[in-house]
Design a protein around this motif. Structure first.
Motif, PDB file in Angstrom:
ATOM      1  N   ILE A 141       0.852  -1.201   0.000  1.00  0.00           N
ATOM      2  CA  ILE A 141       0.000   0.000   0.000  1.00  0.00           C
ATOM      3  C   ILE A 141       0.886   1.248   0.000  1.00  0.00           C
ATOM      4  O   ILE A 141       0.581   2.233  -0.666  1.00  0.00           O
ATOM      5  CB  ILE A 141      -0.966  -0.009   1.210  1.00  0.00           C
ATOM      6  CG1 ILE A 141      -2.027  -1.099   1.023  1.00  0.00           C
ATOM      7  CG2 ILE A 141      -1.620   1.356   1.409  1.00  0.00           C
ATOM      8  CD1 ILE A 141      -2.923  -1.334   2.231  1.00  0.00           C
ATOM      9  N   GLY A 142       2.014   1.195   0.709  1.00  0.00           N
ATOM     10  CA  GLY A 142       2.946   2.315   0.776  1.00  0.00           C
ATOM     11  C   GLY A 142       3.570   2.686  -0.566  1.00  0.00           C
ATOM     12  O   GLY A 142       4.108   3.772  -0.714  1.00  0.00           O
ATOM     13  N   THR A 143       3.474   1.794  -1.554  1.00  0.00           N
ATOM     14  CA  THR A 143       4.056   2.086  -2.874  1.00  0.00           C
ATOM     15  C   THR A 143       3.088   2.800  -3.816  1.00  0.00           C
ATOM     16  O   THR A 143       3.474   3.161  -4.932  1.00  0.00           O
ATOM     17  CB  THR A 143       4.525   0.782  -3.561  1.00  0.00           C
ATOM     18  OG1 THR A 143       3.382  -0.027  -3.862  1.00  0.00           O
ATOM     19  CG2 THR A 143       5.517   0.017  -2.696  1.00  0.00           C
ATOM     20  N   ILE A 144       1.849   3.016  -3.380  1.00  0.00           N
ATOM     21  CA  ILE A 144       0.845   3.668  -4.230  1.00  0.00           C
ATOM     22  C   ILE A 144       1.230   5.130  -4.411  1.00  0.00           C
ATOM     23  O   ILE A 144       1.449   5.866  -3.439  1.00  0.00           O
ATOM     24  CB  ILE A 144      -0.568   3.544  -3.608  1.00  0.00           C
ATOM     25  CG1 ILE A 144      -0.992   2.072  -3.549  1.00  0.00           C
ATOM     26  CG2 ILE A 144      -1.585   4.358  -4.403  1.00  0.00           C
ATOM     27  CD1 ILE A 144      -2.293   1.833  -2.808  1.00  0.00           C
ATOM     28  N   ALA A 145       1.311   5.577  -5.677  1.00  0.00           N
ATOM     29  CA  ALA A 145       1.745   6.943  -5.984  1.00  0.00           C
ATOM     30  C   ALA A 145       0.720   7.992  -5.580  1.00  0.00           C
ATOM     31  O   ALA A 145       1.101   9.081  -5.117  1.00  0.00           O
ATOM     32  CB  ALA A 145       2.045   7.052  -7.485  1.00  0.00           C
ATOM     33  N   ASP A 146      -0.544   7.691  -5.723  1.00  0.00           N
ATOM     34  CA  ASP A 146      -1.608   8.642  -5.383  1.00  0.00           C
ATOM     35  C   ASP A 146      -1.670   8.770  -3.857  1.00  0.00           C
ATOM     36  O   ASP A 146      -2.085   7.827  -3.155  1.00  0.00           O
ATOM     37  CB  ASP A 146      -2.927   8.132  -5.952  1.00  0.00           C
ATOM     38  CG  ASP A 146      -4.108   9.054  -5.678  1.00  0.00           C
ATOM     39  OD1 ASP A 146      -4.111   9.747  -4.643  1.00  0.00           O
ATOM     40  OD2 ASP A 146      -5.042   9.062  -6.502  1.00  0.00           O
ATOM     41  N   ALA A 147      -1.278   9.923  -3.337  1.00  0.00           N
ATOM     42  CA  ALA A 147      -1.178  10.123  -1.887  1.00  0.00           C
ATOM     43  C   ALA A 147      -2.520   9.937  -1.176  1.00  0.00           C
ATOM     44  O   ALA A 147      -2.576   9.349  -0.093  1.00  0.00           O
ATOM     45  CB  ALA A 147      -0.600  11.510  -1.584  1.00  0.00           C
ATOM     46  N   LYS A 148      -3.581  10.451  -1.783  1.00  0.00           N
ATOM     47  CA  LYS A 148      -4.890  10.333  -1.134  1.00  0.00           C
ATOM     48  C   LYS A 148      -5.350   8.874  -1.098  1.00  0.00           C
ATOM     49  O   LYS A 148      -5.842   8.403  -0.068  1.00  0.00           O
ATOM     50  CB  LYS A 148      -5.928  11.199  -1.859  1.00  0.00           C
ATOM     51  CG  LYS A 148      -7.269  11.191  -1.169  1.00  0.00           C
ATOM     52  CD  LYS A 148      -8.256  12.130  -1.803  1.00  0.00           C
ATOM     53  CE  LYS A 148      -9.571  12.071  -1.043  1.00  0.00           C
ATOM     54  NZ  LYS A 148     -10.590  12.907  -1.631  1.00  0.00           N
ATOM     55  N   GLU A 154      -4.462   2.991   3.809  1.00  0.00           N
ATOM     56  CA  GLU A 154      -3.774   2.790   5.092  1.00  0.00           C
ATOM     57  C   GLU A 154      -4.766   2.893   6.250  1.00  0.00           C
ATOM     58  O   GLU A 154      -4.752   2.084   7.177  1.00  0.00           O
ATOM     59  CB  GLU A 154      -2.637   3.806   5.261  1.00  0.00           C
ATOM     60  CG  GLU A 154      -1.436   3.516   4.393  1.00  0.00           C
ATOM     61  CD  GLU A 154      -0.397   4.623   4.395  1.00  0.00           C
ATOM     62  OE1 GLU A 154      -0.695   5.756   4.874  1.00  0.00           O
ATOM     63  OE2 GLU A 154       0.720   4.367   3.908  1.00  0.00           O
ATOM     64  N   ILE A 155      -5.647   3.906   6.172  1.00  0.00           N
ATOM     65  CA  ILE A 155      -6.665   4.065   7.229  1.00  0.00           C
ATOM     66  C   ILE A 155      -7.634   2.892   7.209  1.00  0.00           C
ATOM     67  O   ILE A 155      -7.924   2.286   8.253  1.00  0.00           O
ATOM     68  CB  ILE A 155      -7.420   5.408   7.051  1.00  0.00           C
ATOM     69  CG1 ILE A 155      -6.482   6.586   7.329  1.00  0.00           C
ATOM     70  CG2 ILE A 155      -8.650   5.460   7.949  1.00  0.00           C
ATOM     71  CD1 ILE A 155      -7.037   7.934   6.885  1.00  0.00           C
ATOM     72  N   GLU A 156      -8.143   2.563   6.026  1.00  0.00           N
ATOM     73  CA  GLU A 156      -9.133   1.479   5.908  1.00  0.00           C
ATOM     74  C   GLU A 156      -8.583   0.142   6.414  1.00  0.00           C
ATOM     75  O   GLU A 156      -9.305  -0.632   7.036  1.00  0.00           O
ATOM     76  CB  GLU A 156      -9.597   1.321   4.453  1.00  0.00           C
ATOM     77  CG  GLU A 156     -10.461   2.446   3.945  1.00  0.00           C
ATOM     78  CD  GLU A 156     -11.880   2.415   4.479  1.00  0.00           C
ATOM     79  OE1 GLU A 156     -12.302   1.406   5.060  1.00  0.00           O
ATOM     80  OE2 GLU A 156     -12.579   3.424   4.316  1.00  0.00           O
ATOM     81  N   MET A 157      -7.299  -0.133   6.154  1.00  0.00           N
ATOM     82  CA  MET A 157      -6.744  -1.436   6.525  1.00  0.00           C
ATOM     83  C   MET A 157      -6.273  -1.482   7.981  1.00  0.00           C
ATOM     84  O   MET A 157      -6.142  -2.566   8.548  1.00  0.00           O
ATOM     85  CB  MET A 157      -5.588  -1.815   5.586  1.00  0.00           C
ATOM     86  CG  MET A 157      -6.006  -1.924   4.125  1.00  0.00           C
ATOM     87  SD  MET A 157      -7.557  -2.812   3.802  1.00  0.00           S
ATOM     88  CE  MET A 157      -7.182  -4.433   4.349  1.00  0.00           C
ATOM     89  N   THR A 158      -6.041  -0.344   8.595  1.00  0.00           N
ATOM     90  CA  THR A 158      -5.600  -0.354   9.995  1.00  0.00           C
ATOM     91  C   THR A 158      -6.712   0.021  10.965  1.00  0.00           C
ATOM     92  O   THR A 158      -6.608  -0.236  12.159  1.00  0.00           O
ATOM     93  CB  THR A 158      -4.402   0.605  10.205  1.00  0.00           C
ATOM     94  OG1 THR A 158      -4.787   1.922   9.816  1.00  0.00           O
ATOM     95  CG2 THR A 158      -3.195   0.127   9.413  1.00  0.00           C
ATOM     96  N   GLU A 159      -7.779   0.646  10.467  1.00  0.00           N
ATOM     97  CA  GLU A 159      -8.904   1.067  11.304  1.00  0.00           C
ATOM     98  C   GLU A 159     -10.206   0.599  10.657  1.00  0.00           C
ATOM     99  O   GLU A 159     -10.965   1.405  10.116  1.00  0.00           O
ATOM    100  CB  GLU A 159      -8.909   2.588  11.448  1.00  0.00           C
ATOM    101  CG  GLU A 159      -7.541   3.139  11.740  1.00  0.00           C
ATOM    102  CD  GLU A 159      -7.488   3.912  13.026  1.00  0.00           C
ATOM    103  OE1 GLU A 159      -8.531   4.142  13.633  1.00  0.00           O
ATOM    104  OE2 GLU A 159      -6.379   4.270  13.416  1.00  0.00           O
ATOM    105  N   PRO A 160     -10.458  -0.700  10.684  1.00  0.00           N
ATOM    106  CA  PRO A 160     -11.628  -1.240   9.979  1.00  0.00           C
ATOM    107  C   PRO A 160     -12.941  -0.783  10.619  1.00  0.00           C
ATOM    108  O   PRO A 160     -12.968  -0.376  11.786  1.00  0.00           O
ATOM    109  CB  PRO A 160     -11.465  -2.752  10.124  1.00  0.00           C
ATOM    110  CG  PRO A 160     -10.686  -2.916  11.378  1.00  0.00           C
ATOM    111  CD  PRO A 160      -9.744  -1.739  11.427  1.00  0.00           C
ATOM    112  N   PRO A 161     -14.028  -0.843   9.860  1.00  0.00           N
ATOM    113  CA  PRO A 161     -15.342  -0.520  10.428  1.00  0.00           C
ATOM    114  C   PRO A 161     -15.630  -1.422  11.627  1.00  0.00           C
ATOM    115  O   PRO A 161     -15.104  -2.541  11.720  1.00  0.00           O
ATOM    116  CB  PRO A 161     -16.313  -0.810   9.280  1.00  0.00           C
ATOM    117  CG  PRO A 161     -15.479  -0.814   8.043  1.00  0.00           C
ATOM    118  CD  PRO A 161     -14.105  -1.235   8.458  1.00  0.00           C
TER     119      PRO A 161
END
Length: 196
Positions: A141-148, A154-161
């Motif tokens: 995920i850290g290699t994705i060029a689009d910052a947003k 990163e938020i979705e995968m570390t702070e799930p619903p």
């Protein structure tokens, strides 16, 4: 197989007693009386057809729908807003869920297994089953060029619903694509992880 459509029966309640009438103003109970044989004790003997089915009509249709009930004795049917069919067949030949379209029975559509939501534990143990660690996924995920997009994942995968990861959510689908996992393999893995 002969199939006779006796019509779409709707309830009438003019006297406090519910009766069922089809679009030809035929009463279900009167119609049924002429199609069945009974003992003097009131026990069902047989009817002119070996099987009877109720069909829940499709929206805007009086002839097509889904089979809801099949009986050998039509007196067991309550045709409340249903189509009544008589068939020269065994009741076992027709099953609830089958479709009645254009005067013929079609197989029931396949039942799609709903995808369960996964807890973070289930998601990461599922990933581990295909030799992917949480650290590897987060690094990818850290290699994705689009910052947003990167920050969102990163938020979705570390702070799930609170109710867990949802299979068809944007974040989960993007993760699947990012990791190059075929959809059918991912779905199988998802269902398996849901049992952990």
């Amino acid at each position: 197989m002969e199939i006779v459509n006796f019509g779409h029966f709707k309830p009438l309640n003019e006297t406090g007693v519910i009766l069922y009438e089809n679009e030809h103003q035929q009463d279900w109970y009167d119609l049924r009386k002429g199609l069945t044989n009974w003992t003097e004790q009131g026990e069902f003997v047989d009817s002119v057809y070996g099987a009877w089915a109720l069909v829940q009509p499709d929206e805007d249709s009086l002839t097509n729908g889904t089979v809801t009930n099949v009986e050998h004795d039509p007196s067991r049917l309550v045709p409340h807003n249903k189509i009544v069919l008589g068939m020269d067949a065994a009741p076992s030949e027709i099953t609830p869920g089958m479709l009645f379209q254009g005067g013929v029975f079609l197989p029931a559509p396949p039942v799609i297994t709903p995808m369960p939501n996964l807890s973070p534990r289930q998601l990461w143990l599922g990933a581990l089953e295909i030799n992917l660690t949480k650290a590897q996924v987060m690094a990818q995920i850290g290699t994705i060029a689009d910052a947003k997009l990167r920050a969102t994942l990163e938020i979705e995968m570390t702070e799930p619903p609170l109710d867990g990861f949802v299979r068809d959510s944007f974040a989960v689908e993007r993760l699947r694509e990012l990791m190059g996992i075929p959809a059918d393999q991912f779905d199988t893995l998802w269902l398996w992880a849901g049992t952990l």
